[in-house]
Design an enzyme around this catalytic site. Structure first.
Site, PDB file in Angstrom:
ATOM      1  N   GLU A 106       0.836  -1.208   0.000  1.00  0.00           N
ATOM      2  CA  GLU A 106       0.000   0.000   0.000  1.00  0.00           C
ATOM      3  C   GLU A 106       0.872   1.259   0.000  1.00  0.00           C
ATOM      4  O   GLU A 106       0.557   2.244  -0.669  1.00  0.00           O
ATOM      5  CB  GLU A 106      -0.954  -0.040   1.208  1.00  0.00           C
ATOM      6  CG  GLU A 106      -1.998  -1.155   1.033  1.00  0.00           C
ATOM      7  CD  GLU A 106      -2.853  -1.392   2.251  1.00  0.00           C
ATOM      8  OE1 GLU A 106      -2.276  -1.583   3.343  1.00  0.00           O
ATOM      9  OE2 GLU A 106      -4.090  -1.376   2.128  1.00  0.00           O
ATOM     10  N   GLU A 126      -3.924  -9.688   3.613  1.00  0.00           N
ATOM     11  CA  GLU A 126      -4.736  -9.386   4.790  1.00  0.00           C
ATOM     12  C   GLU A 126      -5.856 -10.387   5.019  1.00  0.00           C
ATOM     13  O   GLU A 126      -6.213 -10.716   6.149  1.00  0.00           O
ATOM     14  CB  GLU A 126      -5.335  -7.976   4.678  1.00  0.00           C
ATOM     15  CG  GLU A 126      -4.355  -6.843   4.943  1.00  0.00           C
ATOM     16  CD  GLU A 126      -3.523  -6.426   3.730  1.00  0.00           C
ATOM     17  OE1 GLU A 126      -3.490  -7.177   2.728  1.00  0.00           O
ATOM     18  OE2 GLU A 126      -2.905  -5.351   3.793  1.00  0.00           O
TER      19      GLU A 126
HETATM   20  N1  3HC Z   1       3.578  -7.556  11.808  1.00  0.00           N
HETATM   21  C1  3HC Z   1       4.247  -7.876  12.930  1.00  0.00           C
HETATM   22  N2  3HC Z   1       5.237  -8.783  12.969  1.00  0.00           N
HETATM   23  C2  3HC Z   1       5.541  -9.390  11.827  1.00  0.00           C
HETATM   24  C3  3HC Z   1       4.897  -9.109  10.615  1.00  0.00           C
HETATM   25  C4  3HC Z   1       3.872  -8.138  10.641  1.00  0.00           C
HETATM   26  N3  3HC Z   1       3.228  -7.783   9.530  1.00  0.00           N
HETATM   27  N4  3HC Z   1       5.428  -9.881   9.652  1.00  0.00           N
HETATM   28  C5  3HC Z   1       6.372 -10.628  10.231  1.00  0.00           C
HETATM   29  N5  3HC Z   1       6.462 -10.317  11.546  1.00  0.00           N
HETATM   30  C6  3HC Z   1       7.412 -10.853  12.522  1.00  0.00           C
HETATM   31  C7  3HC Z   1       7.116 -12.310  12.878  1.00  0.00           C
HETATM   32  O1  3HC Z   1       6.176 -12.398  13.915  1.00  0.00           O
HETATM   33  C8  3HC Z   1       8.481 -12.804  13.280  1.00  0.00           C
HETATM   34  O2  3HC Z   1       8.712 -12.357  14.582  1.00  0.00           O
HETATM   35  P1  3HC Z   1       9.593 -13.211  15.598  1.00  0.00           P
HETATM   36  O3  3HC Z   1      10.939 -13.323  14.965  1.00  0.00           O
HETATM   37  O4  3HC Z   1       9.553 -12.441  16.853  1.00  0.00           O
HETATM   38  O5  3HC Z   1       8.899 -14.536  15.701  1.00  0.00           O
HETATM   39  C9  3HC Z   1       9.419 -12.034  12.364  1.00  0.00           C
HETATM   40  O6  3HC Z   1       8.678 -10.904  11.901  1.00  0.00           O
HETATM   41  C10 3HC Z   1       9.889 -12.814  11.157  1.00  0.00           C
HETATM   42  O7  3HC Z   1       8.739 -13.358  10.512  1.00  0.00           O
HETATM   43  P2  3HC Z   1       8.738 -14.834   9.908  1.00  0.00           P
HETATM   44  O8  3HC Z   1       9.291 -15.786  10.896  1.00  0.00           O
HETATM   45  O9  3HC Z   1       7.375 -15.074   9.386  1.00  0.00           O
HETATM   46  O10 3HC Z   1       9.798 -14.657   8.728  1.00  0.00           O
HETATM   47  P3  3HC Z   1       9.793 -15.262   7.282  1.00  0.00           P
HETATM   48  O11 3HC Z   1      11.023 -14.774   6.626  1.00  0.00           O
HETATM   49  O12 3HC Z   1       9.508 -16.718   7.323  1.00  0.00           O
HETATM   50  O13 3HC Z   1       8.542 -14.580   6.535  1.00  0.00           O
HETATM   51  C11 3HC Z   1       7.096 -12.781   5.836  1.00  0.00           C
HETATM   52  C12 3HC Z   1       8.511 -13.208   6.291  1.00  0.00           C
HETATM   53  C13 3HC Z   1       6.788 -13.415   4.484  1.00  0.00           C
HETATM   54  C14 3HC Z   1       7.065 -11.294   5.740  1.00  0.00           C
HETATM   55  C15 3HC Z   1       6.067 -13.298   6.866  1.00  0.00           C
HETATM   56  O14 3HC Z   1       6.478 -12.891   8.153  1.00  0.00           O
HETATM   57  C16 3HC Z   1       4.689 -12.782   6.645  1.00  0.00           C
HETATM   58  O15 3HC Z   1       3.953 -13.317   5.829  1.00  0.00           O
HETATM   59  N6  3HC Z   1       4.311 -11.733   7.411  1.00  0.00           N
HETATM   60  C17 3HC Z   1       2.969 -11.212   7.362  1.00  0.00           C
HETATM   61  C18 3HC Z   1       2.731 -10.370   6.169  1.00  0.00           C
HETATM   62  C19 3HC Z   1       1.360  -9.767   6.242  1.00  0.00           C
HETATM   63  O16 3HC Z   1       0.381 -10.428   6.526  1.00  0.00           O
HETATM   64  N7  3HC Z   1       1.281  -8.465   5.944  1.00  0.00           N
HETATM   65  C20 3HC Z   1       0.047  -7.768   6.008  1.00  0.00           C
HETATM   66  C21 3HC Z   1      -0.161  -7.279   7.382  1.00  0.00           C
HETATM   67  S1  3HC Z   1      -1.720  -6.560   7.588  1.00  0.00           S
HETATM   68  C22 3HC Z   1      -1.570  -5.016   6.937  1.00  0.00           C
HETATM   69  O17 3HC Z   1      -0.583  -4.643   6.392  1.00  0.00           O
HETATM   70  C23 3HC Z   1      -2.795  -4.187   7.129  1.00  0.00           C
HETATM   71  C24 3HC Z   1      -2.837  -2.963   6.305  1.00  0.00           C
HETATM   72  O18 3HC Z   1      -3.570  -3.223   5.160  1.00  0.00           O
HETATM   73  C25 3HC Z   1      -3.501  -1.876   7.045  1.00  0.00           C
END
Ligand code: 3HC
Ligand code: NAI
Length: 704
Positions: A106, A126
């Site tokens: 975004e 999301e």
């Molecule tokens: N918010 C908070 N923490 C997050 C995060 C997020 N969006 N994405 C990852 N983290 C944290 C994880 O909890 C983890 O923390 P930890 O080390 O303390 O356990 C750390 O980052 C590393 O994450 P992963 O172990 O998952 O690392 P990978 O390399 O395997 O994966 C990733 C990376 C593909 C970015 C995966 O973490 C992921 O899919 N994250 C979520 C992405 C997501 O859903 N984004 C949308 C969020 S909602 C949003 O943006 C709303 C907006 O529209 C208003």
């Protein structure tokens, strides 16, 4: 000023650099920093262009998910910052790499131009958290890539790769080498060509080629297929707003519908699972700085139902596998099934045509144990029989090279006994895959009494490499999942004998969102398999002395009603269609008479749900109390990823919290009275009793 983001000068180009490890998530401090620095850029006309980039392994991977549960959370400050960024009178360019997800995409879409490394993945995931993109993703993405692709991306949550993003117009150019330098160079090009801002919100979303009833159909599908989830229907409405309303009006629609999703219990459950999945890989008590063992090749013993599926996981990840069987026929049969699965995936377009042969080439079939000698990990998936497994473990202990890990896929046997049989218990553990092993995400990792810490750490990491959700369990009968399944099946059989029908039981359970109730599930898995587990456990002295215990499956075994595969079990089958069978009622009534069980005609759906699920949750509490599982979230992951428990209910322990532990405790007491408690079926876990008395929840874990 925030240290999470800086504004640097490169000639007349400003570089806004985000640095919030590990994934540059947008927390309040980062958002505040962005607001401040965008303001600085805005006020300083000596900057002629702005480049937005991020440090570390990825561009911004989204909003900080933990923040969504905070009181007073709002996307408004970030969204206002995006509007200000987009309104800037000088070109703004985003430099993308890694996983550009959610709020990250975004942010990128509010910039005027986007360049990306070829390995970048871009998406709005999301929906997988029960929400919708709340920072104008539903409004900007359709304006950039058209309604059809945008809706598909937002509804599925699946990211696209950089090449596709380029083709779709989401990215302007692919770059390599020093990404920031490439971004600055592109900004300088724009300046040299006097190319000014290009604002996404000024564009209209393309509806080219879409049928007049496109949104109506999409909404109907979201309602019928995803009724239980808050986001899909609202996503369709947001994208429709992007196509039919002006940007500001669309923004209002998105803000309202985002908030409805955010405060829903379903989204809270799904967000909790997101963090539970990350937490589950953290194993308490492992020494720091542990070095994992390298796993470059895997051996699998047994190419049956499980062995073939397990092998596919590794081949899919590019890891070579040696598969050893006891007969050529079994080996051929097992590999033919693997090939058939791959070919079916290719035929459905789920993998490219060259993939099946490439993956099959990673599998080396053999009839010789000696061929396992070079493997770094060997998993046995031979018949579930203690004597056979002990013998196999002993042979593997001798054949496998020093330092190799040896694992058993046993579902019921004592991993410590097998570990001892191998002669090298430090190298041994359980790897309990779920069927079909190439599909189900759960991997229960069973930590034996002597499993070496580095062995455990290696297998947890490997599980992630092959796309599984690892959950560590201690050694006990059934580990986490099947142990909790046992009281659930026990009660469903008692209910049948008391007068409920399979249809009534299944419908009650399915009304909670589980894909199959207990009767359908066992008909599919095989009532013979289920009954033999009970019989074997009886032989080992592990059953209650209650003669009516699990009497129904045992009777079905005797009658040859094995479920779908014999055309009759709890249901009768017309092709694959399950049909109610009055014969089952008669069988259960006869068993009730035999075991002195009172028949009733007042069994409600509520009673079915409580009697099947509350003992299951109670068993979960015992598992925690005994230290078999480290945390309630691990148990929830087991049920969501291994047994089809709906993610929007968060798993049984989360659901227990939602129900109220005091209510569960009271109802266990109630059923102890109703049914009698001669065999301790209704004894409350001490942990559950204590927690309910103190007004605690599993969410309070670890308890103080
Ligand atoms: N918010 C908070 N923490 C997050 C995060 C997020 N969006 N994405 C990852 N983290 C944290 C994880 O909890 C983890 O923390 P930890 O080390 O303390 O356990 C750390 O980052 C590393 O994450 P992963 O172990 O998952 O690392 P990978 O390399 O395997 O994966 C990733 C990376 C593909 C970015 C995966 O973490 C992921 O899919 N994250 C979520 C992405 C997501 O859903 N984004 C949308 C969020 S909602 C949003 O943006 C709303 C907006 O529209 C208003
Ligand atoms: P299966 O009967 O389909 O396959 C077992 C295979 O092992 C057969 O092909 C057999 O020829 C081979 N085999 C037997 N002894 C052998 C030996 N000494 N050396 C080499 N190969 C040998 O059984 P399935 O269902 O695949 O189960 C295997 C294991 O997985 C069991 O421990 C079972 O409890 C466990 N499991 C099974 C699940 C399921 O749903 N089927 C789910 C989770 C675990």
């Amino acid at each position: 000023m925030s240290s999470l983001v800086t504004l640097e000068r490169h000639g007349n180009v400003g570089v806004l650099r985000i640095n919030n490890p590990p994934v540059n998530a947008l927390g309040p401090e980062l958002v505040a920093g962005l607001i401040e620095l965008v303001g600085q850029f805005e006020a300083d006309q000596s900057y002629r262009a702005l480049v937005v980039c991020a440090e570390g392994r990825t561009f911004v991977a989204g909003g900080d998910i933990a923040q969504f549960s905070m009181p007073g959370f709002s996307t408004a400050p970030f969204n206002r910052m995006l509007a200000r960024l987009e309104k800037l009178d000088r070109p703004v360019l985003a430099v993308l790499h890694g996983t550009v997800l959610g709020g990250g995409l975004e942010l990128a879409m509010a910039c005027h131009y986007r360049v990306a490394a070829a390995t970048t993945r871009l998406g709005l995931p999301e929906v997988l958290l029960g929400i919708l993109p709340g920072s104008l993703g539903t409004q900007r993405l359709p304006r950039l890539v058209g309604v059809s692709l945008a809706l598909d991306m937002i509804l599925s949550g699946r990211p696209i790769d950089a090449a596709k993003a380029l083709q779709a117009g989401l990215v302007d150019r692919l770059i390599d080498g020093d990404l920031t330098a490439a971004g600055i160079a592109y900004a300088e090009e724009l300046l040299a060509q006097r190319t000014g801002p290009r604002r996404t919100s000024d564009r209209t979303a393309s509806v080219e080629g879409l049928a007049a009833d496109f949104f109506e159909k999409a909404l109907a599908e979201a309602v019928s297929k995803k009724a239980a989830y808050p986001a899909p229907q609202r996503i369709v409405r947001c994208v429709e707003a992007a196509a039919t309303l002006d940007f500001n009006a669309g923004e209002e629609v998105e803000a309202r519908l985002f908030e409805e999703c955010r405060i829903s219990p379903q989204s809270a459950a799904m967000r909790k699972l997101f963090f539970a999945e990350r937490q589950a890989t953290k194993i308490p008590g492992l020494p720091g700085g542990l070095k994992e063992r390298a796993i470059a090749s895997v051996g699998i013993l047994g190419a049956g139902t499980m062995g073939g599926g397990i092998a596919m996981n590794f081949a899919n990840a590019g890891i070579p596998v040696v598969i050893v069987e006891s007969s050529q026929e079994a080996l051929d049969r097992g590999l033919a099934l693997v090939r058939k699965n791959y070919d079916a995936s290719a035929a459905k377009g789920k993998m490219k045509a060259e993939e099946p042969p490439r993956r099959m080439a990673l599998l080396t079939p053999s009839l010789r144990y000696e061929d396992l000698a070079g493997c770094d990990l060997v998993i046995e998936a031979v018949f579930e029989n203690l004597d056979i497994k002990k013998e196999v473990a002993a042979r593997l202990g001798k054949v496998c090279k020093p330092g190799a890990i040896i694992a058993s896929n046993t579902s019921t046997l004592d991993v410590d006994v097998l570990a001892q049989a191998s002669g090298r218990p430090q190298d041994f553990l359980g790897m309990h895959f779920f069927s079909p092993a190439n599909v189900m995400r759960l991997l229960e990792i069973v930590r034996g009494a002597q499993t070496a810490p580095d062995v455990l750490a290696t297998v947890v990491k490997l599980a992630k490499t092959i796309g599984k959700v690892p959950v560590v369990s201690g050694v006990c009968y059934g580990f986490i999942g099947n142990r909790m399944l046992e009281p659930y099946l026990r009660e469903s059989e008692f209910l049948l004998m008391e007068g409920a029908t399979p249809t009534q039981i299944d419908n009650a359970i399915q009304s909670l969102g589980l894909p199959m109730g207990p009767c359908r599930m066992l008909d599919m898995a095989g009532l013979d398999v289920a009954a033999k587990v009970v019989v074997e456990r009886g032989k080992a002295g592990g059953l209650p002395t209650d003669a009516g215990y699990r009497a129904v499956v045992q009777k079905m075994l005797v009658l040859g009603r094995f479920g779908q595969k014999t055309g009759a079990g709890y249901y009768r089958y017309e092709g694959r269609n399950a049909v109610a069978d009055p014969e089952v009622g008669k069988i259960c009534a006869a068993l009730a008479t035999q075991f002195g069980i009172r028949r009733r005609d007042d069994i409600s759906d509520q009673e079915i749900i409580e009697r099947c699920l509350f003992p299951l949750m109670n068993e979960g509490a015992k598992i925690l109390e005994e230290g078999i599982s480290y945390r309630p979230g691990d148990i929830d992951l087991v049920w969501v990823n291994g047994y089809g428990f709906p993610d929007y209910r968060g798993g049984p322990m989360h659901m227990a919290d939602e129900t109220g532990l005091d209510k569960i405790a009271q109802r266990l007491d109630h059923y102890a009275q109703l049914r009698g408690n001669a065999y301790g079926y209704w004894d409350k876990a001490k942990l559950l009793a204590d927690m309910s008395a103190k007004g605690q929840q599993f969410a309070d874990w670890p308890l103080k």
